[in-house]
Scaffold this motif. Structure first.
Motif, PDB file in Angstrom:
ATOM      1  N   ILE A 133       0.847  -1.196   0.000  1.00 46.59           N
ATOM      2  CA  ILE A 133       0.000   0.000   0.000  1.00 46.59           C
ATOM      3  C   ILE A 133       0.882   1.245   0.000  1.00 46.59           C
ATOM      4  O   ILE A 133       1.743   1.416   0.862  1.00 46.59           O
ATOM      5  N   MET A 134       0.686   2.091  -1.006  1.00 49.37           N
ATOM      6  CA  MET A 134       1.279   3.424  -1.018  1.00 49.37           C
ATOM      7  C   MET A 134       0.112   4.402  -0.981  1.00 49.37           C
ATOM      8  O   MET A 134      -0.479   4.727  -1.994  1.00 49.37           O
ATOM      9  N   PRO A 135      -0.282   4.835   0.228  1.00 52.48           N
ATOM     10  CA  PRO A 135      -1.547   5.565   0.376  1.00 52.48           C
ATOM     11  C   PRO A 135      -1.500   6.988  -0.190  1.00 52.48           C
ATOM     12  O   PRO A 135      -0.437   7.591  -0.338  1.00 52.48           O
TER      13      PRO A 135
ATOM     14  N   GLU B 150      -6.793  10.081  -2.285  1.00 50.86           N
ATOM     15  CA  GLU B 150      -7.796   9.351  -3.073  1.00 50.86           C
ATOM     16  C   GLU B 150      -7.916   7.928  -2.606  1.00 50.86           C
ATOM     17  O   GLU B 150      -9.014   7.371  -2.540  1.00 50.86           O
ATOM     18  N   TRP B 151      -6.776   7.291  -2.256  1.00 46.52           N
ATOM     19  CA  TRP B 151      -6.786   5.901  -1.798  1.00 46.52           C
ATOM     20  C   TRP B 151      -7.606   5.763  -0.512  1.00 46.52           C
ATOM     21  O   TRP B 151      -8.433   4.851  -0.394  1.00 46.52           O
TER      22      TRP B 151
ATOM     23  N   GLU C 214     -10.825   3.445  -0.323  1.00 42.64           N
ATOM     24  CA  GLU C 214     -10.714   2.195   0.425  1.00 42.64           C
ATOM     25  C   GLU C 214     -11.313   2.274   1.826  1.00 42.64           C
ATOM     26  O   GLU C 214     -11.819   1.262   2.328  1.00 42.64           O
ATOM     27  N   ARG C 215     -11.253   3.431   2.457  1.00 39.94           N
ATOM     28  CA  ARG C 215     -11.721   3.543   3.840  1.00 39.94           C
ATOM     29  C   ARG C 215     -12.960   4.433   3.991  1.00 39.94           C
ATOM     30  O   ARG C 215     -13.554   4.472   5.061  1.00 39.94           O
ATOM     31  N   GLY C 216     -13.297   5.150   2.913  1.00 41.51           N
ATOM     32  CA  GLY C 216     -14.474   6.013   2.994  1.00 41.51           C
ATOM     33  C   GLY C 216     -14.298   7.181   3.939  1.00 41.51           C
ATOM     34  O   GLY C 216     -15.277   7.723   4.456  1.00 41.51           O
TER      35      GLY C 216
END
Length: 639
Positions: free
Chosen positions: A423-425, A428-429, A433-435
């Motif tokens: 994972i390279m957060p 947008e990620w 992914e987590r909302g």
């Protein structure tokens, strides 16, 4: 009462008419039968001759010889060895239980294998041979042959079986083969007929699975004459198939053996990568397992031992597992800031031992603080506050872009199983992914390789190779296929200012070669072999107590990345020791030892180490030599 002449004449006339009618009917039936026989024997002769031939002649597949696998120097890693097996034909045996009882008095039969054979026997035709004992010794075969008259239906045979002479050294890379299962068949839209041969084996994981079609080859065929019930009477002719392709890996088997020995009983992983071509010279997970146990089907007891081991010997840690990279990520943060123009090599940041972000305090590993530091000094001493500060200025999205350029968050293209992308957060990620929205605290955590950032040991080796070379190096595991060299992918210049790369390399050199560097105790003193590196310690969970005061599984992971020689980099190294504690104390010494082993092409001289380490290194080298020799002798014994 006598008949009159008239009555006799009438009676004969009636009999003659009946005889004529009956004779005509018989003649007509015979004529129709003759016409039908003529039609079948003459007009349809070719058709019935073909049907009869097909009933008499059967085609049988001949399994191909599986391709072998070699290391970069030609040392065998996976081969096909002649093995002896014992088969039984149910209809020839008669009383199967009695025959098996007699056989068990001559040969030791594995209970699990015997049960599988009996189950297969119940499903199969009575005239088909079923393997009841595999890989038996020559002595056992001899005893069976001598007692053949008392063992009806039992036949000793010679076949080929997959064997891995390196045992656990390549288990996570090459993988293993096993019998075709229903799940395997379900993966194919139209499975090849050879896959339905009883006990035919295919690759299950690793290179064996990824290159299954090339390694499998093409089946041959033979024509056999069979009787009405399908029993083979004789072989008429055969056409041999095409053997599978031989595959050569980029890995050096001797170096791989040393790495496995050096990792020892730790739950750890190591990747050594050629900086020029991207060749993987060693890629090892510890502890490992013997893939030979899986070839014939591992026992429940043996599998339970592997499954329940908290060091996870079945996991391919180098590509399957992703860890918070800790301080080994600080080069990414530094380059993102340099490229964005918000940091220069002479800028300083004040480290009082912590930083306040909103209502939260983020600490440096050195609670008393480092004072004023430049970029080189911050990398050398691994100051956390320095990178908190520059990360808040540059932002997570530019850090993520730099991470991607260095290979983080991108799944490496290697033919191994369960390769993670890590994972390279980014903002947008997290939203996707987590909302949730991105927070400043997330940026602070990411700046030192914590929080959402995850990377596999292979990805960290790729990052290090790109830092050392300035080029987009990609890993290569397959060197040749049937003697044809595989393509070297990538290698173009990175879109990073070369001066900025030099600043970061200078800091990595100071880590190992300056007396204030976190990796100084693991330095190399031999001229021309000096290493540059970076230590990392990633938290498993938030806590304030020391590593030695908590259970093993709650301790920090230890990481170290390095490249060398500094003047002309040849290799990049990545080490992760699960729950090992500090990266400089647990991972750095391993990185130095395996790097020197790779650079010297064997055991390095003691002069490569600081004089204060000579005695300890001498004892270590002697111990590892003994262990490797013992392991090799045990492997030969098992073979």
């Amino acid at each position: 009462m006598r008949r009159t002449p008239k009555e006799s004449s009438d009676s004969w006339r009636r009999i003659s008419r009946r005889a004529l009618l009956l004779g005509g009917a018989q003649l007509g039936f015979a004529g129709m039968l003759g016409l039908r026989m003529h039609h079948m024997q003459v007009d349809q002769a070719d058709e019935f001759r073909l049907l009869a031939e097909e009933n008499r002649i059967n085609m049988r597949l001949i399994p191909p010889s599986r391709g072998r696998i070699f290391d970069r120097k030609g040392k065998i890693i996976a081969e096909n060895t002649p093995t002896y097996r014992i088969t039984i034909v149910r209809e020839d045996a008669g009383d199967v239980e009695d025959v098996i009882s007699k056989l068990s008095a001559l040969v030791e039969l594995d209970e699990d294998e015997l049960n599988r054979a009996l189950a297969e026997m119940r499903r199969s035709a009575p005239f088909l041979p079923i393997t009841i004992a595999d890989r038996v010794s020559w002595e056992s075969i001899s005893r069976v042959a001598v007692n053949a008259p008392a063992l009806p239906g039992v036949t000793p045979e010679v076949g080929l079986s997959r064997f891995y002479p390196q045992h656990g050294n390549f288990a996570h890379v090459v993988g293993y083969v096993g019998p075709v299962s229903e799940r395997d068949l379900a993966r194919y839209e139209d499975p090849e007929p050879v896959l339905r041969i009883p006990r035919f084996q295919i690759g299950k994981v690793g290179v064996e699975a990824k290159y299954e079609e090339q390694l499998r080859g093409k089946a041959g065929a033979k024509r056999v004459e069979v009787n009405a019930v399908g029993r083979v009477m004789r072989e008429l002719d055969r056409r041999e198939g095409d053997n599978g392709a031989d595959i050569q890996l980029t890995i050096d088997a001797d170096l791989q053996d040393y790495v496995q020995a050096r990792l020892g009983h730790e739950s750890a992983s190591c990747v050594i990568m050629d900086v020029e071509k991207g060749d993987l010279l060693a890629i090892a997970s510890a502890p490992s397992f013997d893939p030979n146990k899986f070839v014939r089907g591992i026992s429940v007891a043996d599998y339970a031992i592997l499954r329940d081991n908290n060091h996870r010997p079945l996991a391919s840690k180098t590509v399957q597992d992703a860890y918070p990279p800790g301080s080994t990520f600080k080069m990414v943060t530094a380059l993102a800031a340099l490229e964005a123009g918000i940091l220069s090599p002479d800028d300083t940041v004040w480290c009082p031992g912590h930083m306040e972000v909103g209502s939260r305090r983020f600490h440096c590993w050195k609670r008393t603080g480092h004072g004023h530091l430049t970029l080189e000094q911050a990398l050398q001493q691994s100051c956390d506050v320095f990178f908190y500060d520059v990360a808040l200025k540059v932002g997570i999205d530019k850090m993520a872009d730099m991470g991607h350029r260095l290979g983080l968050g991108v799944p490496p293209d290697v033919p191994m199983s369960a390769v993670t992308s890590g994972i390279m957060p980014s903002k947008e990620w997290k939203q996707r992914e987590r909302g949730k929205g991105w927070l400043l605290g997330d940026t602070v955590n990411a700046s030192i390789g914590q929080g959402f950032v995850l990377a596999s040991p292979l990805q960290q080796a790729i990052m290090t190779a790109r830092l050392a070379s300035g080029r987009a190096i990609h890993p290569r595991l397959i060197k040749t296929i049937d003697g044809v060299e595989t393509e070297i992918v990538g290698g173009e210049e990175l879109d990073i200012n070369p001066n900025h790369l030099r600043y970061v390399r200078k800091g990595m050199s100071a880590v190992m070669n300056s007396n204030r560097g976190t990796g100084y105790r693991s330095r190399v003193v031999s001229a021309g072999y000096e290493l540059a590196g970076k230590s990392g310690t990633s938290q498993v969970r938030n806590r304030v107590v020391a590593n030695d005061e908590v259970p093993w599984e709650e301790r920090d992971h230890a990481l170290f990345v390095a490249y060398g020689p500094i003047a002309a980099p040849k290799i990049a190294v990545s080490i992760v020791v699960e729950h090992g504690g500090g990266g400089s104390s647990a991972a750095a010494p391993i990185a130095r030892d395996v790097a020197l082993q790779a650079l010297y092409g064997g055991t390095p001289p003691l002069d490569a180490y600081p004089s204060s380490d000579h005695e300890k290194i001498r004892e270590q080298q002697e111990r590892l030599d003994r262990e490797r020799l013992e392991r090799a002798e045990q492997a030969r014994g098992r073979a």
